[in-house]
Design a protein around this motif. Structure first.
Motif, PDB file in Angstrom:
ATOM      1  N   GLU A  17       0.820  -1.209   0.000  1.00 52.80           N
ATOM      2  CA  GLU A  17       0.000   0.000   0.000  1.00 52.80           C
ATOM      3  C   GLU A  17       0.853   1.258   0.000  1.00 52.80           C
ATOM      4  OE1 GLU A  17      -4.164  -1.412   2.120  1.00 52.80           O
ATOM      5  OE2 GLU A  17      -3.080   0.350   2.826  1.00 52.80           O
ATOM      6  N   ASN A  18       0.277   2.323  -0.549  1.00 48.24           N
ATOM      7  CA  ASN A  18       0.897   3.637  -0.453  1.00 48.24           C
ATOM      8  C   ASN A  18       0.451   4.278   0.860  1.00 48.24           C
ATOM      9  OD1 ASN A  18       1.756   3.180  -3.133  1.00 48.24           O
ATOM     10  ND2 ASN A  18      -0.104   4.125  -3.951  1.00 48.24           N
ATOM     11  N   LEU A  19       1.302   5.109   1.437  1.00 49.60           N
ATOM     12  CA  LEU A  19       0.927   5.718   2.708  1.00 49.60           C
ATOM     13  C   LEU A  19       1.519   7.126   2.820  1.00 49.60           C
ATOM     14  CD1 LEU A  19       3.472   5.546   5.058  1.00 49.60           C
ATOM     15  CD2 LEU A  19       3.194   3.171   4.340  1.00 49.60           C
ATOM     16  N   VAL A  20       0.934   7.895   3.738  1.00 48.90           N
ATOM     17  CA  VAL A  20       1.381   9.270   3.975  1.00 48.90           C
ATOM     18  C   VAL A  20       1.612   9.475   5.469  1.00 48.90           C
ATOM     19  CG1 VAL A  20       0.764  11.708   3.836  1.00 48.90           C
ATOM     20  CG2 VAL A  20       0.158  10.168   1.963  1.00 48.90           C
ATOM     21  N   LEU A  21       2.761  10.017   5.793  1.00 44.95           N
ATOM     22  CA  LEU A  21       3.069  10.401   7.166  1.00 44.95           C
ATOM     23  C   LEU A  21       3.002  11.915   7.269  1.00 44.95           C
ATOM     24  CD1 LEU A  21       6.123   8.045   7.819  1.00 44.95           C
ATOM     25  CD2 LEU A  21       3.695   7.611   8.244  1.00 44.95           C
ATOM     26  N   ASN A  22       2.471  12.395   8.389  1.00 44.18           N
ATOM     27  CA  ASN A  22       2.226  13.821   8.555  1.00 44.18           C
ATOM     28  C   ASN A  22       3.135  14.471   9.578  1.00 44.18           C
ATOM     29  OD1 ASN A  22      -0.182  14.076   6.805  1.00 44.18           O
ATOM     30  ND2 ASN A  22      -1.058  12.649   8.284  1.00 44.18           N
ATOM     31  N   CYS A  23       3.440  15.720   9.331  1.00 42.09           N
ATOM     32  CA  CYS A  23       4.291  16.514  10.216  1.00 42.09           C
ATOM     33  C   CYS A  23       3.731  17.931  10.223  1.00 42.09           C
ATOM     34  CB  CYS A  23       5.732  16.483   9.695  1.00 42.09           C
ATOM     35  SG  CYS A  23       6.883  17.585  10.542  1.00 42.09           S
ATOM     36  N   SER A  24       3.485  18.477  11.417  1.00 37.66           N
ATOM     37  CA  SER A  24       2.973  19.837  11.542  1.00 37.66           C
ATOM     38  C   SER A  24       3.932  20.675  12.362  1.00 37.66           C
ATOM     39  CB  SER A  24       1.600  19.841  12.231  1.00 37.66           C
ATOM     40  OG  SER A  24       0.674  19.075  11.512  1.00 37.66           O
ATOM     41  N   PHE A  25       4.055  21.945  12.011  1.00 37.05           N
ATOM     42  CA  PHE A  25       4.932  22.836  12.758  1.00 37.05           C
ATOM     43  C   PHE A  25       4.224  24.162  12.996  1.00 37.05           C
ATOM     44  CE2 PHE A  25       5.961  24.862   8.746  1.00 37.05           C
ATOM     45  CZ  PHE A  25       5.977  23.811   7.834  1.00 37.05           C
ATOM     46  N   THR A  74       4.492  16.461   4.486  1.00 39.62           N
ATOM     47  CA  THR A  74       4.089  15.068   4.379  1.00 39.62           C
ATOM     48  C   THR A  74       5.209  14.249   3.757  1.00 39.62           C
ATOM     49  OG1 THR A  74       3.075  15.388   2.208  1.00 39.62           O
ATOM     50  CG2 THR A  74       1.638  15.637   4.126  1.00 39.62           C
ATOM     51  N   LEU A  75       5.285  12.993   4.173  1.00 39.13           N
ATOM     52  CA  LEU A  75       6.203  12.028   3.571  1.00 39.13           C
ATOM     53  C   LEU A  75       5.351  10.926   2.969  1.00 39.13           C
ATOM     54  CD1 LEU A  75       9.119  11.014   3.074  1.00 39.13           C
ATOM     55  CD2 LEU A  75       8.917   9.728   5.215  1.00 39.13           C
ATOM     56  N   TYR A  76       5.436  10.792   1.660  1.00 41.33           N
ATOM     57  CA  TYR A  76       4.669   9.796   0.930  1.00 41.33           C
ATOM     58  C   TYR A  76       5.584   8.617   0.609  1.00 41.33           C
ATOM     59  CZ  TYR A  76       2.099   7.800  -3.080  1.00 41.33           C
ATOM     60  OH  TYR A  76       1.448   6.956  -3.953  1.00 41.33           O
ATOM     61  N   ILE A  77       5.129   7.422   0.972  1.00 43.23           N
ATOM     62  CA  ILE A  77       5.880   6.206   0.658  1.00 43.23           C
ATOM     63  C   ILE A  77       5.023   5.365  -0.284  1.00 43.23           C
ATOM     64  CG2 ILE A  77       7.006   4.132   1.565  1.00 43.23           C
ATOM     65  CD1 ILE A  77       7.355   5.565   4.229  1.00 43.23           C
TER      66      ILE A  77
END
Lengths: 116, 115
Positions: A17-25, A74-77
């Motif tokens: 699967e494709n996935l997205v990791l989130n980062c907020s600042f 975001t980091l998309y894998i």
């Protein structure tokens, strides 16, 4: 003071699967943003650096984006693999009062598990 | 370049003893950072140097902690006296830090256990 948040703290995804990791600042004056990977008991490995003038960076199956106005990265894998299982951390660089006085502020990380 | 090199990889010491952690940054990098990582607090910046000069030590928890960078290729983090709550993984990182290039590279860390 810059604060960096990563949600969720843990994520499990089936292989492929494709996935997205989130980062907020909180501080939109962020200069650069860097994504790292950390395997258990190991150091941090730099994955991607998005420089101030850029909006995204790509390396293989990884794509990272940066939107300063919304305070998000975001980091998309793509096509996830069991070897992608690790903790992923984002870190922002802000310039200090004098140019060149940068320091990294880290998020708390997202622990990713890819299920075979 | 071999990357950022830290020593020792593991250190077990008794409470009250002095502990010295060592770091060799990547050649040519102007910035050196010391971080501490624990389960409870994540990664915390302790201190960082620019061209061997300490820039910000506000993250150093107590006077028991001190750091030096006598030259561009070597830095130490010293804890004296050590306490059990100092148990953590200590990371050293370096970056070119010039203009747009602030990519940081980390060492493998020193796992400190104070008993």
């Amino acid at each position: 003071k810059q604060e960096v948040t990563q949600i969720p703290a843990a994520l499990s995804v089936p292989e492929g699967e494709n996935l997205v990791l989130n980062c907020s600042f909180t501080d939109s004056a962020i200069y650069n943003l860097q994504w790292f990977r950390q395997d258990p008991g190991k150091g941090l490995t730099s994955l991607l650096l998005i420089q101030s003038s850029q909006r995204e960076q790509t390396s293989g199956r990884l794509n990272a984006s940066l939107d300063k106005s919304s305070g998000r990265s975001t980091l998309y894998i793509a096509a996830s693999q069991p070897g992608d299982s690790a903790t992923y951390l984002c870190a922002g660089t802000n310039l200090g009062s004098n140019f060149g006085n940068e320091k990294l502020t880290f998020g708390t990380g997202t622990r990713l598990t890819i299920i075979p | 370049d071999a990357g950022v090199i830290q020593s020792p990889r593991h250190e077990v010491t008794e409470m009250g003893q002095e502990v010295t952690l060592r770091c060799k940054p990547i050649s040519g990098h102007d910035y050196l950072f010391w971080y501490r990582q624990t389960m409870m607090r994540g990664l915390e910046l302790l201190i960082y140097f620019n061209n061997n000069v300490p820039i910000d030590d506000s993250g150093m928890p107590e006077d028991r902690f001190s750091a030096k960078m006598p030259n561009a290729s070597f830095s130490t983090l010293k804890i004296q006296p050590s306490e059990p709550r100092d148990s953590a993984v200590y990371f050293c990182a370096s970056s070119p830090g010039q203009g747009l290039n602030t990519e940081a590279f980390f060492g493998q860390g020193t796992r400190l256990t104070v008993v």
